[in-house]
Design a protein around this motif. Structure first.
Motif, mmCIF file in Angstrom:
data_model
loop_
_atom_site.group_PDB
_atom_site.id
_atom_site.type_symbol
_atom_site.label_atom_id
_atom_site.label_comp_id
_atom_site.label_asym_id
_atom_site.label_seq_id
_atom_site.Cartn_x
_atom_site.Cartn_y
_atom_site.Cartn_z
ATOM 1 N N PRO A 186 42.168 -6.166 60.058
ATOM 2 C CA PRO A 186 41.005 -7.051 59.863
ATOM 3 C C PRO A 186 39.776 -6.588 60.648
ATOM 4 C CG PRO A 186 42.991 -8.340 60.271
ATOM 5 C CD PRO A 186 43.336 -6.916 60.559
ATOM 6 N N LEU A 187 39.986 -6.065 61.866
ATOM 7 C CA LEU A 187 38.850 -5.571 62.644
ATOM 8 C C LEU A 187 38.199 -4.377 61.962
ATOM 9 C CD1 LEU A 187 40.324 -5.773 66.267
ATOM 10 C CD2 LEU A 187 38.613 -7.284 65.246
ATOM 11 N N SER A 188 39.026 -3.500 61.398
ATOM 12 C CA SER A 188 38.474 -2.348 60.687
ATOM 13 C C SER A 188 37.702 -2.793 59.453
ATOM 14 C CB SER A 188 39.601 -1.391 60.287
ATOM 15 O OG SER A 188 40.297 -0.914 61.419
ATOM 16 N N ARG A 189 38.240 -3.779 58.726
ATOM 17 C CA ARG A 189 37.525 -4.279 57.551
ATOM 18 C C ARG A 189 36.202 -4.927 57.954
ATOM 19 N NH1 ARG A 189 39.602 -8.341 55.166
ATOM 20 N NH2 ARG A 189 41.503 -8.717 56.354
ATOM 21 N N LEU A 190 36.228 -5.679 59.072
ATOM 22 C CA LEU A 190 34.991 -6.294 59.553
ATOM 23 C C LEU A 190 33.978 -5.232 59.956
ATOM 24 C CD1 LEU A 190 33.438 -8.863 60.350
ATOM 25 C CD2 LEU A 190 34.542 -8.722 62.592
ATOM 26 N N ASP A 191 34.452 -4.193 60.633
ATOM 27 C CA ASP A 191 33.564 -3.119 61.045
ATOM 28 C C ASP A 191 32.953 -2.417 59.829
ATOM 29 O OD1 ASP A 191 32.527 -1.210 63.131
ATOM 30 O OD2 ASP A 191 33.766 0.183 62.004
ATOM 31 N N ASN A 192 33.763 -2.179 58.797
ATOM 32 C CA ASN A 192 33.243 -1.538 57.587
ATOM 33 C C ASN A 192 32.215 -2.420 56.886
ATOM 34 O OD1 ASN A 192 34.847 0.751 57.899
ATOM 35 N ND2 ASN A 192 36.555 -0.126 56.762
ATOM 36 N N GLU A 193 32.476 -3.727 56.857
ATOM 37 C CA GLU A 193 31.505 -4.631 56.231
ATOM 38 C C GLU A 193 30.193 -4.656 56.998
ATOM 39 O OE1 GLU A 193 32.143 -8.037 53.503
ATOM 40 O OE2 GLU A 193 33.588 -8.546 55.072
ATOM 41 N N ILE A 194 30.273 -4.665 58.328
ATOM 42 C CA ILE A 194 29.052 -4.653 59.136
ATOM 43 C C ILE A 194 28.256 -3.380 58.878
ATOM 44 C CG2 ILE A 194 28.182 -4.537 61.504
ATOM 45 C CD1 ILE A 194 30.418 -6.418 62.325
ATOM 46 N N ARG A 195 28.953 -2.247 58.746
ATOM 47 C CA ARG A 195 28.258 -0.987 58.445
ATOM 48 C C ARG A 195 27.579 -1.050 57.080
ATOM 49 N NH1 ARG A 195 29.511 3.107 61.949
ATOM 50 N NH2 ARG A 195 31.267 2.719 63.351
ATOM 51 N N ARG A 196 28.239 -1.673 56.102
ATOM 52 C CA ARG A 196 27.611 -1.801 54.781
ATOM 53 C C ARG A 196 26.390 -2.706 54.830
ATOM 54 N NH1 ARG A 196 33.081 -1.704 53.012
ATOM 55 N NH2 ARG A 196 33.188 -3.983 52.893
ATOM 56 N N VAL A 197 26.453 -3.748 55.665
ATOM 57 C CA VAL A 197 25.270 -4.600 55.839
ATOM 58 C C VAL A 197 24.150 -3.803 56.505
ATOM 59 C CG1 VAL A 197 24.374 -6.635 57.039
ATOM 60 C CG2 VAL A 197 26.577 -6.749 55.891
ATOM 61 N N GLU A 198 24.510 -2.976 57.486
ATOM 62 C CA GLU A 198 23.504 -2.177 58.189
ATOM 63 C C GLU A 198 22.799 -1.206 57.256
ATOM 64 O OE1 GLU A 198 25.557 -0.323 61.402
ATOM 65 O OE2 GLU A 198 25.059 -1.914 62.820
ATOM 66 N N ASN A 199 23.579 -0.542 56.374
ATOM 67 C CA ASN A 199 22.933 0.435 55.501
ATOM 68 C C ASN A 199 22.401 -0.182 54.216
ATOM 69 O OD1 ASN A 199 25.132 0.187 53.682
ATOM 70 N ND2 ASN A 199 26.268 1.804 54.733
ATOM 71 N N GLY A 200 22.486 -1.522 54.116
ATOM 72 C CA GLY A 200 21.832 -2.211 53.011
ATOM 73 C C GLY A 200 22.621 -2.296 51.735
ATOM 74 N N LYS A 228 18.535 -0.807 57.488
ATOM 75 C CA LYS A 228 18.973 -0.087 56.307
ATOM 76 C C LYS A 228 18.759 1.411 56.513
ATOM 77 C CE LYS A 228 17.872 -3.924 53.199
ATOM 78 N NZ LYS A 228 17.114 -4.340 52.011
ATOM 79 N N GLN A 229 19.615 2.179 55.875
ATOM 80 C CA GLN A 229 19.490 3.633 55.964
ATOM 81 C C GLN A 229 18.780 4.125 54.708
ATOM 82 O OE1 GLN A 229 23.094 5.643 56.965
ATOM 83 N NE2 GLN A 229 23.580 4.275 58.652
ATOM 84 N N ILE A 230 17.548 4.578 54.889
ATOM 85 C CA ILE A 230 16.702 5.010 53.779
ATOM 86 C C ILE A 230 16.734 6.527 53.710
ATOM 87 C CG2 ILE A 230 14.396 4.907 52.779
ATOM 88 C CD1 ILE A 230 15.832 2.198 53.045
ATOM 89 N N LEU A 231 17.060 7.058 52.540
ATOM 90 C CA LEU A 231 17.005 8.508 52.348
ATOM 91 C C LEU A 231 15.549 8.968 52.384
ATOM 92 C CD1 LEU A 231 19.680 8.962 49.537
ATOM 93 C CD2 LEU A 231 19.897 9.593 51.939
ATOM 94 N N ILE A 232 15.275 9.991 53.179
ATOM 95 C CA ILE A 232 13.895 10.430 53.402
ATOM 96 C C ILE A 232 13.401 11.342 52.283
ATOM 97 C CG2 ILE A 232 12.390 11.688 54.993
ATOM 98 C CD1 ILE A 232 14.220 10.838 57.257
ATOM 99 N N LYS A 233 14.263 12.202 51.779
ATOM 100 C CA LYS A 233 13.813 13.222 50.835
ATOM 101 C C LYS A 233 13.217 12.639 49.548
ATOM 102 C CE LYS A 233 15.161 17.863 49.420
ATOM 103 N NZ LYS A 233 16.248 18.871 49.467
ATOM 104 N N PRO A 234 13.837 11.604 48.930
ATOM 105 C CA PRO A 234 13.213 11.043 47.716
ATOM 106 C C PRO A 234 11.811 10.490 47.967
ATOM 107 C CG PRO A 234 15.490 10.343 47.892
ATOM 108 C CD PRO A 234 15.150 11.015 49.179
#
Length: 436
Positions: free
Chosen positions: A191-205, A296-302
């Protein structure tokens, strides 16, 4: 790199197992050997009493009947033997002792006392039970000492067998415990790993809130985080709506004033233009996302490609060349509008000032953006004034100044640093550094 709490707990559990299992193994092994030694002493006592009951003296010679003696006393190399001494003189020994290189010890014991001890002779260990007695024969009394001797091999063989069996069991138990700990570690930390993965998905938008199902302890944290996210989004939207309303409220009166005949007067026109510019500047500054808690993690090149395509059309008379050094995976942790504002202003200024060449270089870890051109550059004595609050930046050399205040404040809102120096191409070089 510091270990995670989950990994530390697993390592502590394994360490405890590595400490407890060997300790338990040694304790059980020692207890078994102690019991084995006690049983050996008791058996030797039984054999001793059997020999004592069979002792007699015939014609002044000690004899022992074999009617009740164990067969091991007559079998060579059985590991069990008996000796009788009279005043330290060997007067009788069992048949099993004939091939045994053992000399009865010289113990001084009071009559009726016995002694059980370990004796080493000729690099071989023996366990000896000795008893002293006074034997009456006719008119004489003989001080005899009976020694029952057992080779240590008779003890070590079952001890080694038990130890090997015990070791196999403990190794099996250790493997089972290790597997159970790994299973428990995986089960409890999933569950901690799933929570960590969800938080990362929220961070990168990639998602707006936490949606997974978690145990009761983590469900509270999930709800609190979702409340925080929702509250932050509401405040951001409310703030931007108010700013939009403010922009319309200010722009309409200014637009009315600009249509007035009086606005054509040079003094009034200049002031209205300044008011319009100040409104645009402050609204852009206030509407910046800045360094959000969730980035959020925005790709710079585009984004760079879009800007370059637009600038090449705007400055097509210059035969503009914009070199880009950026990988497909380079990202900016923040708001896309903010990144567009920073890159757009600096690239536009560089395109205005350059002769034909503009260079953009992106480095990661930490993120560093370098924009430079081959134009005339900015005088060194003007560098320190460029980003000062309240300066009329558009009064400096062509192509450098417009929008730089906005860029500086946006970079500062992300805890970044904006530096200016001279480019090897001959023009100005702007370097933006962001912390990881």
């Amino acid at each position: 790199m510091p270990l995670s709490l989950k990994l530390r707990q697993l390592l502590i559990s394994i360490l405890l197992m590595l400490l407890l299992l060997p300790s338990s193994f040694l304790a059980i092994d020692q207890a078994f050997f102690t019991q084995l030694l006690t049983n050996a002493e008791q058996k030797l006592e039984v054999n001793m009493y059997a020999i004592l009951s069979e002792i007699n003296i015939s014609n002044g010679k000690i004899e022992v009947s074999n009617s009740t003696l164990a067969p091991d006393f007559y079998r060579p190399d059985s590991g069990l033997s008996a000796y009788i001494t009279d005043n330290d003189k060997l007067v009788w020994q069992s048949d099993s002792s004939l091939n045994q290189h053992f000399t009865p010890p010289n113990f001084t014991l009071p009559p009726g006392e016995h002694l059980f001890t370990e004796v080493t002779q000729h690099d071989e260990d023996f366990w000896v039970l000795s008893i002293a007695l006074l034997f009456d024969a006719q008119d004489n009394t003989h001080p005899l000492t009976v020694h029952i001797v057992q080779s240590d091999k008779r003890l070590s063989a079952p001890h080694i067998s038990f130890r090997n069996t015990l070791a196999r069991w403990f190794i099996g138990i250790a493997i089972v415990l290790l597997l159970l700990m790994l299973l428990a570690y995986y089960w409890t930390t999933k569950p901690l790993s799933r929570l960590d993965n969800e938080i990362r998905r929220v961070e990168n938008g990639s998602q707006e809130q936490l949606n997974g199902r978690y145990p009761a302890e983590l469900a509270v944290i999930k709800e609190d985080l979702n409340l925080l996210l929702a509250n932050q989004n509401r405040q951001k939207q409310r703030y931007r709506h108010h700013l939009s309303d403010l922009a319309h409220a200010l722009k309409t009166p200014v637009a009315v004033l600009q249509t007035s005949e009086l606005s054509q007067q040079p003094e009034l026109k200049e002031q209205l233009d300044r008011i319009t510019g100040m409104i645009e500047h402050q609204l852009k500054r206030a509407s910046s996302s800045g360094q959000d808690v969730w980035k959020k993690q925005i790709l710079i090149k585009p984004l760079l490609r879009k800007l370059v395509s637009a600038l090449e059309k705007i400055y097509k008379d210059k035969d503009l060349i914009i070199n880009i050094e950026c990988t497909d995976s380079d990202v900016f942790k923040g708001d896309e509008t903010d990144l567009m504002e920073v890159l757009g202003n600096l690239l536009d200024n560089a395109s205005k000032a350059c002769k034909s060449l503009v260079s953009v270089t992106i480095n990661m870890h930490p993120l560093k953006i370098i924009i430079e051109d081959d134009g005339p550059g900015i005088p060194a004595d003007k560098h320190h004034q460029l980003f000062q609050r309240g300066s009329r930046l558009d009064t400096y050399s062509e192509g450098h100044g417009v929008g730089l205040a906005i860029v500086a404040e946006l970079v500062e809102s992300y805890s970044g640093n904006l530096a200016l120096d001279n480019s090897p191409y001959g023009g100005a070089r702007f370097t933006i550094s962001f912390p990881d």
